[in-house]
Design an enzyme around this catalytic site. Structure first.
Site, short mmCIF file in Angstrom:
data_model
loop_
_atom_site.label_atom_id
_atom_site.label_comp_id
_atom_site.label_asym_id
_atom_site.label_seq_id
_atom_site.Cartn_x
_atom_site.Cartn_y
_atom_site.Cartn_z
N GLU A 46 0.89 -1.15 0.00
CA GLU A 46 0.00 0.00 0.00
C GLU A 46 0.94 1.21 0.00
OE1 GLU A 46 -3.79 1.32 -0.25
OE2 GLU A 46 -3.16 -0.75 -0.29
N ASP B 123 -4.19 11.54 7.48
CA ASP B 123 -2.95 11.04 8.06
C ASP B 123 -2.59 11.75 9.35
OD1 ASP B 123 -2.48 9.21 6.02
OD2 ASP B 123 -1.73 10.79 4.71
#
Length: 268
Positions: free
Chosen positions: A49, A60
């Protein structure tokens, strides 16, 4: 897209789950980033990924934001990321490669052109983190035109309608979210997701991989025990890169030491 199908079939035969690491392409520089990816695969990663550095990564936490800043500091561009992807694919013809990214990077290229480029370099799936299912039509249609699996996030509070949509639109795998919030190893994956896994199975969704807060082998095992097809670990891996930023060889050795027991935990 087919690489996921053959991976999950092989793992099922071996009674194993998938261990999937996440890293940002180009962190901390192109050459070391390619070595990191080779190391992850050698240590047992079943799929990759990968993030493309983006200036405003909403989903994030600080660890992955720092990875993005390091890639920017090294001057890494989206075009170079695609060159890296082509190299990774040449070297590792069978491993599924997924991108985890933000819509702006897709728009910058033009949606169709972006997925065409993914197909050309051998990317298997794309998860666009800031596009909700109900706005995903142009993305998933372009993805399928170019044989790229559109990946959808299944949140822990997903209702029945959302589960049906995810099952119907998603291909490759389903990204099962351990908890709400941003990524990060310090927030451990929480609640057992058995009920979601059962529903996704009932609606014939792509196999679920559990992500967010996966930083230890016992969590990988717990995800698989709950019925997930495997687990994705990002922040914990990126943290290792950060800790050994000035010692490239030590960094690779530490990544190996982290990944091997994570992969071992997928074997029942």
């Amino acid at each position: 897209m087919e690489r996921y199908e053959s991976l999950f079939a092989q793992l099922k035969e071996r009674k194993e789950g998938a261990f999937v690491p996440f890293v940002t392409l180009g962190d901390p520089g192109i050459e070391q980033s390619l070595k990191i990816i080779d190391t992850l695969i050698e240590a047992g990663a079943d799929a990759l990924e990968l993030g493309i550095p983006f200036s405003d990564p909403l989903a994030d936490g600080p660890t992955i934001q720092n990875a993005t800043l390091r890639a920017f500091a090294a001057g890494v561009t989206p075009a170079q990321c695609f060159e890296m992807l082509a190299l990774i694919r040449q070297k590792h013809p069978t491993i599924p490669i997924g991108l985890l990214m933000y819509a702006n990077l897709v728009f910058n290229k033009g949606i169709d052109e972006f997925y065409a480029q993914c197909e050309k370099v051998g990317v298997d799936s794309v998860l666009v983190a800031d596009v909700p299912v109900e706005e995903s039509a142009p993305f998933r249609q372009a993805a399928l035109r170019h044989n790229v699996a559109p990946i959808f996030i299944c949140p822990p509070n997903a209702d029945d309608d959302l589960l049906r949509q995810i099952a119907s639109y998603g291909r490759g795998y389903t990204y099962l979210l351990s908890r709400a919030g941003v990524t990060g190893a310090e927030n451990r994956a929480a609640l057992p997701l058995n009920h979601l896994v059962a529903k996704l199975k009932e609606y014939n969704a792509a196999p679920p991989l559990q992500g967010f807060g996966i930083s230890a082998p016992d969590q990988v095992k717990a995800a698989i025990d709950a019925g997930a097809a495997g687990a994705i670990s990002g922040s914990a891996i990126v943290k290792i890169i950060e800790q050994h930023i000035n010692e490239p060889e030590k960094m690779l050795a530490a990544l190996k030491v982290f990944v091997q027991p994570m992969k071992a935990a997928t074997r029942s």
